[in-house]
Design an enzyme around this catalytic site. Sequence first.
Site, PDB file in Angstrom:
ATOM      1  N   GLY A 214       0.798  -1.219   0.000  1.00 44.37           N
ATOM      2  CA  GLY A 214       0.000   0.000   0.000  1.00 44.37           C
ATOM      3  C   GLY A 214       0.832   1.272   0.000  1.00 44.37           C
TER       4      GLY A 214
ATOM      5  N   ASP B 235       2.712   2.504   2.322  1.00 45.39           N
ATOM      6  CA  ASP B 235       4.051   2.266   2.869  1.00 45.39           C
ATOM      7  C   ASP B 235       5.013   1.806   1.782  1.00 45.39           C
ATOM      8  OD1 ASP B 235       6.060   1.985   4.808  1.00 45.39           O
ATOM      9  OD2 ASP B 235       5.337   0.040   5.491  1.00 45.39           O
TER      10      ASP B 235
ATOM     11  N   SER C 280      -4.829   3.357   8.104  1.00 45.91           N
ATOM     12  CA  SER C 280      -5.503   2.130   8.551  1.00 45.91           C
ATOM     13  C   SER C 280      -6.637   1.654   7.654  1.00 45.91           C
ATOM     14  CB  SER C 280      -6.031   2.263   9.993  1.00 45.91           C
ATOM     15  OG  SER C 280      -4.972   2.222  10.922  1.00 45.91           O
TER      16      SER C 280
ATOM     17  N   TYR D 104      -5.294  -2.711   7.036  1.00 42.86           N
ATOM     18  CA  TYR D 104      -5.776  -2.738   8.419  1.00 42.86           C
ATOM     19  C   TYR D 104      -7.302  -2.627   8.509  1.00 42.86           C
ATOM     20  CZ  TYR D 104      -0.907  -2.389   9.995  1.00 42.86           C
ATOM     21  OH  TYR D 104       0.420  -2.624  10.244  1.00 42.86           O
TER      22      TYR D 104
END
Length: 174
Positions: free
Chosen positions: A26, A28, A116, A120
């Site tokens: 993603g 990151d 998130s 997540y």
Amino acid sequence: MTGDITTMKVDAVVNAANSTLLGGGGVDGAIHRAAGPQLLAACETIRRTKLKKGLPAGKAIATTAGDLPAKWVIHTVGPVYSISEDLSHVLASAYTESLYTALYLGARTVAFPAISTGAYSWPMADAARIAVEAVHSLAWELGTDIDEVIFVAFDSRAEAAFREALRNRGPLTR
């Protein structure tokens, strides 16, 4: 706005990192790929020295930005969404701790992803509401020196959720 956070010409880009700080998927992974090896080296140094157990959820730390147009990357870890435990305070903390870090650095412009909401699994509308409320609350509390906060959405659905959260929150006035 919908866009690519790795191309933002801001002082600080916030990375929705995992606790290892060593890259991932993603946002990151995109930030690590675009920033180049300098970012990974900076993160490895942090892991060896300051954060041997990794970065806890809701906290933030900064590094140089490598090849990004930004000056700094502020890494933060959001919580994994849970239907059995309310972790909204941890998600809000990821935003506020990132802003505190930006203030410490002297950053005047900051770009945030939707923390998130990818791997997540935090529901987008709720994540956008929490993000907008956290940023507004901190700006109200501190009267910050940050001139601009940009929520950079990865698609039109995310942008619509953030626009709705901003509409519902209203303008920041004293």
